[in-house]
Every structure is written in C-alpha cells, then in structure tokens.
Scaffold this motif. Structure first.
Motif, PDB file in Angstrom:
ATOM      1  N   HIS A   1       0.323  -1.524  -0.069  1.00 23.67           N
ATOM      2  CA  HIS A   1      -0.219   0.153   0.104  1.00 23.67           C
ATOM      3  C   HIS A   1       1.163   1.198  -0.125  1.00 23.67           C
ATOM      4  CE1 HIS A   1      -3.510  -1.621   0.188  1.00 23.67           C
ATOM      5  NE2 HIS A   1      -3.455  -2.344   1.563  1.00 23.67           N
ATOM      6  N   GLY A   2       0.547   2.403  -0.641  1.00 27.87           N
ATOM      7  CA  GLY A   2       1.445   3.553  -0.790  1.00 27.87           C
ATOM      8  C   GLY A   2       3.095   3.738  -1.464  1.00 27.87           C
TER       9      GLY A   2
ATOM     10  N   ARG B   1       0.339  -4.795  -6.496  1.00 27.53           N
ATOM     11  CA  ARG B   1      -0.687  -2.937  -5.886  1.00 27.53           C
ATOM     12  C   ARG B   1      -1.559  -4.345  -6.711  1.00 27.53           C
ATOM     13  NH1 ARG B   1       1.642   0.576  -3.100  1.00 27.53           N
ATOM     14  NH2 ARG B   1       3.859   1.277  -4.062  1.00 27.53           N
TER      15      ARG B   1
ATOM     16  N   ASP C   1      -5.552   0.120  -6.398  1.00 29.61           N
ATOM     17  CA  ASP C   1      -4.830   1.293  -5.582  1.00 29.61           C
ATOM     18  C   ASP C   1      -4.284   2.629  -6.892  1.00 29.61           C
ATOM     19  OD1 ASP C   1      -4.285   0.768  -2.830  1.00 29.61           O
ATOM     20  OD2 ASP C   1      -1.985  -0.205  -2.860  1.00 29.61           O
TER      21      ASP C   1
ATOM     22  N   TYR D   1      -4.471   5.386  -6.989  1.00 23.71           N
ATOM     23  CA  TYR D   1      -3.482   6.752  -6.957  1.00 23.71           C
ATOM     24  C   TYR D   1      -3.794   7.279  -8.264  1.00 23.71           C
ATOM     25  CZ  TYR D   1       1.518   7.761  -7.040  1.00 23.71           C
ATOM     26  OH  TYR D   1       3.006   8.405  -7.159  1.00 23.71           O
TER      27      TYR D   1
ATOM     28  N   LYS E   1      -3.620  11.203  -7.310  1.00 26.03           N
ATOM     29  CA  LYS E   1      -2.043  12.400  -7.167  1.00 26.03           C
ATOM     30  C   LYS E   1      -1.201  12.068  -8.241  1.00 26.03           C
ATOM     31  CE  LYS E   1      -0.143  10.781  -2.067  1.00 26.03           C
ATOM     32  NZ  LYS E   1       0.599   9.721  -1.927  1.00 26.03           N
TER      33      LYS E   1
END
Length: 252
Positions: free
Chosen positions: A68-69, A100, A104, A108, A112
């Motif tokens: 994650h992230g 991933r 996600d 994302y 972002k």
DNA sequence: AAACCAAACAACCGCCCGCAC
DNA sequence: TGTGCGGGCGGTTGTTTGGTT
C-alpha cells in the motif's frame, strides 16, 4: 430488466470492515481458499458480508503480498506509460506492478498522479470529445493488425504506422517513443461518453478530486515522461471511431 | 480549539463477459 | 441456443485523515 442483486442488501453488513471480520476472512481464505465461489464464501466463513465485498476486501487489502502507498517514481512511469497506451484498464496496469491492486492504482491515479500530471501544465486542452484527427502515425491494438518483431511487439510500417500489443511489456521496454515535433499524440479514452449537458461536464480548470476520469479530457505529450506528458494531445473520439480497440495517433 | 476544506483511501454499484447447465 | 450465475472490472461515492484558517 436488470439482474437480481448478488446478495440481499438488507441482510448483509456494509461499510468498513472490522478487524474481526478481516481476521475471519483472512484465516478462512488462507485455510480453505476461495473455493472458486465468492458468493458462498461469506456464509461458510460465518461472515455477514456480500461475496463481492469479501472478494474485494481480500484482493485489495488482505492478500499477503499487497503493498500500500509509497508508489515509486518507476511505478509512476509505468502507470503513466500504460495509461497513455491502454487507457484506464487498471487491472492490466496493476498486473505489471507486483503487489499493487487495480483499486490502488486507480486511486493513486485519481488522487495524485493525475494532479501531478496536470501540475505546471501550460496548455491543458480540455474540450468536448471530438473525433480523432488524421496523423501520420497510428498505434493500434487491433488484433488483426498485430505483428510481433523479434524485439518488440511494436513495429513501424512503411506508412509510419506503429502497431503494438499493449500487453507486451517488451513494447514498453523497447519502444520508447521520442517525438521531436510538437504534433500531438491522440488517443481516445475508451468508452468515452458524451457529457456536458447535465451540468457535470468537463471544465477547463480547477480539476477537483471528484472529476470523473471518464469525463475528463486529458492532454499529454508524446514523450510519455511525467513532465512532458502534460503538453500536448487530447483524448478524442467517442471510443468507437476506429473500432472497439483503441486508436492512438502519434505525429512524427 | 474549532471549523472548514481538500486529499487520500476504502468500499460499493452496476455493467460486461464467460461459463455451466 | 438461451438463460442465469458468478467473477472481474471500471466508475463512483462515502468516510477518514490531515492541513489550514
């Protein structure tokens, strides 16, 4: 008509998963597997959840190999490159990044990467969908046009037309397009819909976090780098211009 | 400290497709 | 061959979190 829902919404729990539910689901799947039947799984596992919800929870959160992230720049580039070539096929994009999930990657991108892409943009072309204009070079996913070379699935014909297999990572690695000219790369968003008449149409600026990717018209440059992607090109067409496949025109 | 806002993330919705019957 | 079911997927919405005023 429509089809019956997969579960009785009145009888299943919804909303955030509790740690207990996570533990139950995780231990059940790890012990017995999914059995190829997510619908029946929650009942067997003693969960009051919809099977689809269990599947999603497992795939997106509980799987042991999930990351994650912390997306790396390399992953950014993978996403950008693949997005520019195959569009919002998140599962395909995610499949190229171990650990991933499509969710996600999608999140994302929406939160972002998209903004990162547009940050510093000087000429965001955000207009209503239009048909693709003629270019000198086409990239097509049309299987009937597919060829494979020894080094890459992309090739250039005498007419400066590139065909490639979007699932072939060799293409990603070997075909790094560098387009010296300012001509736009154009690729219609798959299943791009008509919009704008309902008050929720595209706007020219102020991309909010809730702007739908399907409603948005994106400008990117041919070089596919993060910095340069923001310069030219636009989503265009209605998703059906060439055929059901995508149609990418890249100007040389 | 509280209120507000935006970003980030989690989860749901509904459609499509493949497969079994 | 038609139909129904379940899985998979992309899009959307809801909730939480963090920052700013």
């Amino acid at each position: 008509m429509g089809r019956a829902p997969c579960c009785d919404k009145a009888k299943v729990k919804r909303g955030p998963w509790s740690p207990e539910e996570d533990t139950t689901l995780k231990s059940y799947v790890q012990r017995y597997g999914t059995g190829g039947n997510w619908i029946a799984l929650p009942h067997k596992a003693g969960l009051r959840r919809c099977g689809k919800s269990c599947r999603l929870r497992w795939l997106n959160y509980l799987r042991p190999d999930i990351r994650h992230g912390g997306f790396t720049e390399e992953e950014d580039n993978i996403i950008l490159t693949l997005y520019s070539t195959i569009g919002s096929r998140w599962s395909v994009i995610a499949s190229h990044m171990p650990g991933r999930t499509d969710n996600d990657v999608k999140n994302y991108w929406n939160t972002k990467l998209k903004k990162k892409l547009f940050a510093g943009k000087t000429s965001l072309s955000s207009t209503r969908a239009t048909t693709t204009t003629t270019t000198n070079c086409h990239i097509s996913t049309d299987p009937s046009m597919h060829f494979t070379t020894t080094t890459s699935s992309a090739f250039v014909t005498e007419a400066n037309t590139i065909y490639y297999d979007p699932t072939d990572m060799n293409y990603q690695q070997n075909f790094v397009p560098e387009f010296p000219g300012p001509d736009p790369i154009q690729f219609p968003l798959p299943r791009l819909m008509e919009f704008g008449e309902n008050g929720r149409g595209p706007v020219h600026s102020n991309l909010s976090s809730r702007v739908s990717s399907s409603q948005e018209l994106l400008s990117v440059s041919p070089s596919l780098s993060l910095e340069n992607m923001s310069t030219y090109a636009s989503w265009s067409g209605n998703g059906g211009g060439e055929d059901d496949g995508f149609f990418y025109g890249i100007g040389f």
